[in-house]
Structures are given as C-alpha cells and as structure tokens.
Scaffold this motif. Structure first.
Motif, short mmCIF file in Angstrom:
data_model
loop_
_atom_site.label_atom_id
_atom_site.label_comp_id
_atom_site.label_asym_id
_atom_site.label_seq_id
_atom_site.Cartn_x
_atom_site.Cartn_y
_atom_site.Cartn_z
N GLU A 10 3.64 -39.13 -34.43
CA GLU A 10 2.53 -38.02 -35.03
C GLU A 10 2.44 -36.90 -34.17
OE1 GLU A 10 -0.70 -36.83 -36.97
OE2 GLU A 10 0.61 -38.48 -37.54
N PHE A 11 2.82 -36.54 -32.94
CA PHE A 11 2.64 -35.47 -32.36
C PHE A 11 3.87 -34.30 -32.85
CE2 PHE A 11 4.33 -32.72 -29.09
CZ PHE A 11 3.04 -31.88 -28.66
N PHE A 12 4.97 -35.19 -33.11
CA PHE A 12 6.03 -34.20 -33.57
C PHE A 12 5.74 -33.74 -35.08
CE2 PHE A 12 8.81 -35.95 -30.45
CZ PHE A 12 8.72 -34.78 -29.48
N VAL A 13 4.78 -34.52 -35.75
CA VAL A 13 4.41 -34.06 -37.14
C VAL A 13 3.50 -32.99 -36.97
CG1 VAL A 13 2.84 -34.62 -39.11
CG2 VAL A 13 4.95 -36.20 -38.41
N ARG A 14 2.68 -33.04 -36.12
CA ARG A 14 1.61 -32.00 -35.67
C ARG A 14 2.30 -30.54 -34.97
NH1 ARG A 14 -4.16 -34.11 -35.10
NH2 ARG A 14 -3.91 -36.12 -35.99
N VAL A 21 10.25 -31.28 -24.57
CA VAL A 21 9.79 -32.47 -23.62
C VAL A 21 10.64 -33.64 -24.56
CG1 VAL A 21 8.21 -34.19 -22.93
CG2 VAL A 21 7.64 -31.59 -22.91
N GLY A 22 11.01 -34.54 -23.73
CA GLY A 22 11.72 -35.79 -24.52
C GLY A 22 10.87 -36.62 -25.08
N SER A 23 10.94 -37.77 -25.87
CA SER A 23 9.84 -38.71 -26.35
C SER A 23 9.60 -39.83 -25.23
CB SER A 23 10.67 -39.62 -27.45
OG SER A 23 11.04 -38.66 -28.40
N SER A 24 10.36 -39.91 -24.54
CA SER A 24 9.86 -40.86 -23.41
C SER A 24 8.77 -40.36 -22.32
CB SER A 24 11.07 -41.42 -22.60
OG SER A 24 10.42 -42.15 -21.33
N ALA A 25 9.17 -39.26 -22.00
CA ALA A 25 8.41 -38.35 -21.17
C ALA A 25 7.12 -38.00 -21.92
CB ALA A 25 8.78 -37.22 -20.56
N LEU A 26 7.23 -37.62 -23.11
CA LEU A 26 5.96 -37.30 -23.67
C LEU A 26 5.00 -38.35 -24.08
CD1 LEU A 26 4.71 -35.19 -25.77
CD2 LEU A 26 5.92 -36.34 -27.54
N ASN A 27 5.49 -39.47 -24.08
CA ASN A 27 4.70 -41.04 -24.39
C ASN A 27 4.04 -41.11 -22.79
OD1 ASN A 27 3.16 -43.18 -25.88
ND2 ASN A 27 4.77 -44.29 -25.27
N ASP A 28 4.98 -41.34 -22.03
CA ASP A 28 4.32 -41.91 -20.90
C ASP A 28 3.65 -40.72 -20.06
OD1 ASP A 28 5.50 -44.27 -21.43
OD2 ASP A 28 7.34 -43.74 -20.20
N THR A 29 3.84 -39.71 -20.18
CA THR A 29 2.99 -38.61 -19.25
C THR A 29 2.28 -37.87 -20.02
OG1 THR A 29 5.14 -38.44 -18.11
CG2 THR A 29 3.51 -36.70 -17.72
N PHE A 30 2.56 -37.04 -21.01
CA PHE A 30 1.69 -36.23 -21.58
C PHE A 30 0.53 -36.87 -22.54
CE2 PHE A 30 5.47 -33.75 -20.38
CZ PHE A 30 4.90 -32.64 -19.60
N LEU A 31 1.06 -37.66 -23.54
CA LEU A 31 0.21 -38.32 -24.12
C LEU A 31 -0.93 -39.23 -23.66
CD1 LEU A 31 2.35 -39.41 -27.45
CD2 LEU A 31 0.45 -37.62 -27.33
N ALA A 32 -0.30 -39.94 -22.60
CA ALA A 32 -1.27 -40.80 -21.85
C ALA A 32 -2.33 -39.91 -20.98
CB ALA A 32 -0.46 -41.74 -21.15
N ALA A 33 -1.81 -38.88 -20.29
CA ALA A 33 -2.63 -38.09 -19.71
C ALA A 33 -3.92 -37.45 -20.50
CB ALA A 33 -1.82 -36.99 -18.73
N ALA A 34 -3.37 -36.91 -21.65
CA ALA A 34 -4.12 -36.34 -22.60
C ALA A 34 -5.45 -37.39 -23.13
CB ALA A 34 -3.52 -35.86 -23.88
N GLU A 35 -5.02 -38.53 -23.36
CA GLU A 35 -5.80 -39.66 -23.77
C GLU A 35 -7.21 -40.02 -22.65
OE1 GLU A 35 -4.07 -43.23 -24.71
OE2 GLU A 35 -3.06 -42.47 -26.57
N ARG A 36 -6.54 -40.05 -21.34
CA ARG A 36 -7.65 -40.08 -20.10
C ARG A 36 -8.34 -39.00 -20.17
NH1 ARG A 36 -2.73 -41.81 -17.87
NH2 ARG A 36 -2.59 -39.93 -16.70
N TRP A 37 -7.84 -37.73 -20.46
CA TRP A 37 -8.68 -36.54 -20.24
C TRP A 37 -9.80 -36.47 -21.37
CZ3 TRP A 37 -9.96 -32.33 -23.58
CH2 TRP A 37 -10.36 -31.24 -22.90
#
Length: 78
Positions: A10-14, A21-37
């Motif tokens: 969904e991120f890459f659709v938007r 950023v690769g998919s693994s880093a995107l999911n584990d680092t950036f998306l998770a951090a954004a959810e917590r934020w």
C-alpha cells in the motif's frame, strides 16, 4: 517490530516513486515507527491501538512514513 496496520504494498501504491528504501527496512523500521508515532499523538483522543479500518490514522501513518524516509535520505542539495 514489524508494522501492524500498514503494509509495504500500500505504501508503494501511494508513493510509487519512492525507491530509496527496501521492503524489509520499510516494514520493520519506517512503517512501524510511523504507526507508533501516530498512536502516540492520537492516544489522548482516541482508543489505541488502531486497525487498518481507521482510515485517518492509516493516512497519517503513510504520510509520516514518507516524511521519515525523506528525512533519512535527504541529500545536501535537496
């Protein structure tokens, strides 16, 4: 911790042009951090944790993910 209510596809659709950023880093680092934020900032007004059905929170999380990626990959000429 991986993202719970956002996902890489969904991120890459938007943001189809975001390839720094690769998919693994995107999911584990950036998306998770954004959810917590998002949950941290909205917890005083809403019941958390959110789910994928809370569209405003999801939109905020994807926007914050893009923001975090841009901050990390910003070049001096940007």
């Amino acid at each position: 911790m991986p993202a719970r209510w956002t996902n890489v596809d969904e991120f890459f659709v938007r943001f189809p042009k975001e390839t720094s950023v690769g998919s693994s880093a995107l999911n584990d680092t950036f998306l998770a951090a954004a959810e917590r934020w998002v949950e941290g900032h909205l917890a005083s007004r809403f019941t958390v944790p959110f789910s994928a059905y809370h569209t405003s929170a999801v939109d905020l999380a994807y926007g914050k993910t893009y923001h975090l990626i841009r901050l990390r990959t910003l070049a001096p000429t940007d």
